[in-house]
Design an enzyme around this catalytic site. Structure first.
Site, PDB file in Angstrom:
ATOM      1  N   THR A  16     -22.372  13.554  23.847  1.00  0.00           N
ATOM      2  CA  THR A  16     -22.027  13.669  25.267  1.00  0.00           C
ATOM      3  C   THR A  16     -22.975  12.836  26.120  1.00  0.00           C
ATOM      4  O   THR A  16     -24.084  12.492  25.703  1.00  0.00           O
ATOM      5  CB  THR A  16     -22.077  15.144  25.726  1.00  0.00           C
ATOM      6  OG1 THR A  16     -23.399  15.642  25.590  1.00  0.00           O
ATOM      7  CG2 THR A  16     -21.112  15.994  24.936  1.00  0.00           C
ATOM      8  N   ASP A  17     -22.526  12.537  27.340  1.00  0.00           N
ATOM      9  CA  ASP A  17     -23.356  11.785  28.276  1.00  0.00           C
ATOM     10  C   ASP A  17     -24.054  12.755  29.234  1.00  0.00           C
ATOM     11  O   ASP A  17     -23.973  13.976  29.081  1.00  0.00           O
ATOM     12  CB  ASP A  17     -22.523  10.741  29.028  1.00  0.00           C
ATOM     13  CG  ASP A  17     -21.397  11.343  29.862  1.00  0.00           C
ATOM     14  OD1 ASP A  17     -21.436  12.563  30.157  1.00  0.00           O
ATOM     15  OD2 ASP A  17     -20.476  10.594  30.227  1.00  0.00           O
ATOM     16  N   GLN A  18     -24.717  12.214  30.227  1.00  0.00           N
ATOM     17  CA  GLN A  18     -25.472  13.029  31.169  1.00  0.00           C
ATOM     18  C   GLN A  18     -24.585  14.000  31.941  1.00  0.00           C
ATOM     19  O   GLN A  18     -25.040  15.030  32.421  1.00  0.00           O
ATOM     20  CB  GLN A  18     -26.223  12.115  32.134  1.00  0.00           C
ATOM     21  CG  GLN A  18     -27.239  12.820  32.976  1.00  0.00           C
ATOM     22  CD  GLN A  18     -28.071  11.842  33.794  1.00  0.00           C
ATOM     23  OE1 GLN A  18     -27.772  10.659  33.849  1.00  0.00           O
ATOM     24  NE2 GLN A  18     -29.114  12.353  34.421  1.00  0.00           N
ATOM     25  N   ILE A  21     -19.868  15.091  29.227  1.00  0.00           N
ATOM     26  CA  ILE A  21     -18.570  14.646  28.721  1.00  0.00           C
ATOM     27  C   ILE A  21     -18.815  13.705  27.541  1.00  0.00           C
ATOM     28  O   ILE A  21     -19.767  12.925  27.547  1.00  0.00           O
ATOM     29  CB  ILE A  21     -17.777  13.929  29.842  1.00  0.00           C
ATOM     30  CG1 ILE A  21     -17.492  14.926  30.977  1.00  0.00           C
ATOM     31  CG2 ILE A  21     -16.492  13.316  29.307  1.00  0.00           C
ATOM     32  CD1 ILE A  21     -16.903  14.298  32.217  1.00  0.00           C
TER      33      ILE A  21
END
Length: 144
Positions: A16-18, A21
């Site tokens: 996931t990203d920051q 997501i």
């Protein structure tokens, strides 16, 4: 064509990203997991191709993102061989969380030799085995 498989996985935090997501490139990794499992289920793992000096190079890849995917989601990747010839294979993918379609994609591959050049798989010992799997599936697809 009917040659398909389902692969289950759970989204890891590192994917996931920051914003929490799933980062877009991870879908292509999941596609690879799906097609590896499909060939394994057909009793044709990639290692059999590699032992004969064959590879399957990706020459085209696309993914359409329909809904966001988050950490800890349980997913199913449905992978299907859309077409196969002695030189190319086209796969399609659908990524689901329960019944919700999250993403769909396609990859196009060419068979390559040890030198990285396009080759015809009919020239290799694996061809009769691959052809047998395809013919058996074609017969199964045509059953009433």
């Amino acid at each position: 064509m009917g040659l398909s498989s389902k692969t289950s996985l759970r989204v890891r935090y590192a994917e996931t990203d920051q914003m929490g997501i799933v980062y877009h490139s991870n879908y292509l990794i999941w596609f690879e997991v799906g097609r590896s499992e499909l060939f394994r289920e057909l009793n044709l793992p990639y290692t059999l191709f590699e032992e004969q000096g064959l590879g399957l190079a990706v020459v085209e890849a696309n993914c359409r993102y329909r809904k966001p995917t988050h950490y800890d989601d349980e997913l199913v990747i449905v992978t299907e061989i859309k077409s196969i010839s002695s030189k190319t294979v086209i796969f399609s993918y659908h990524v689901y969380r329960q019944e919700t379609l999250l993403a769909e994609g396609k990859t196009v591959h060419v068979f390559i030799n040890k030198e990285g050049r396009s080759t015809d798989v009919r020239e290799y010992a694996i061809w009769p085995r691959l052809q047998s799997v395809l013919e058996n599936q074609k017969l199964a697809d045509n059953r009433p």
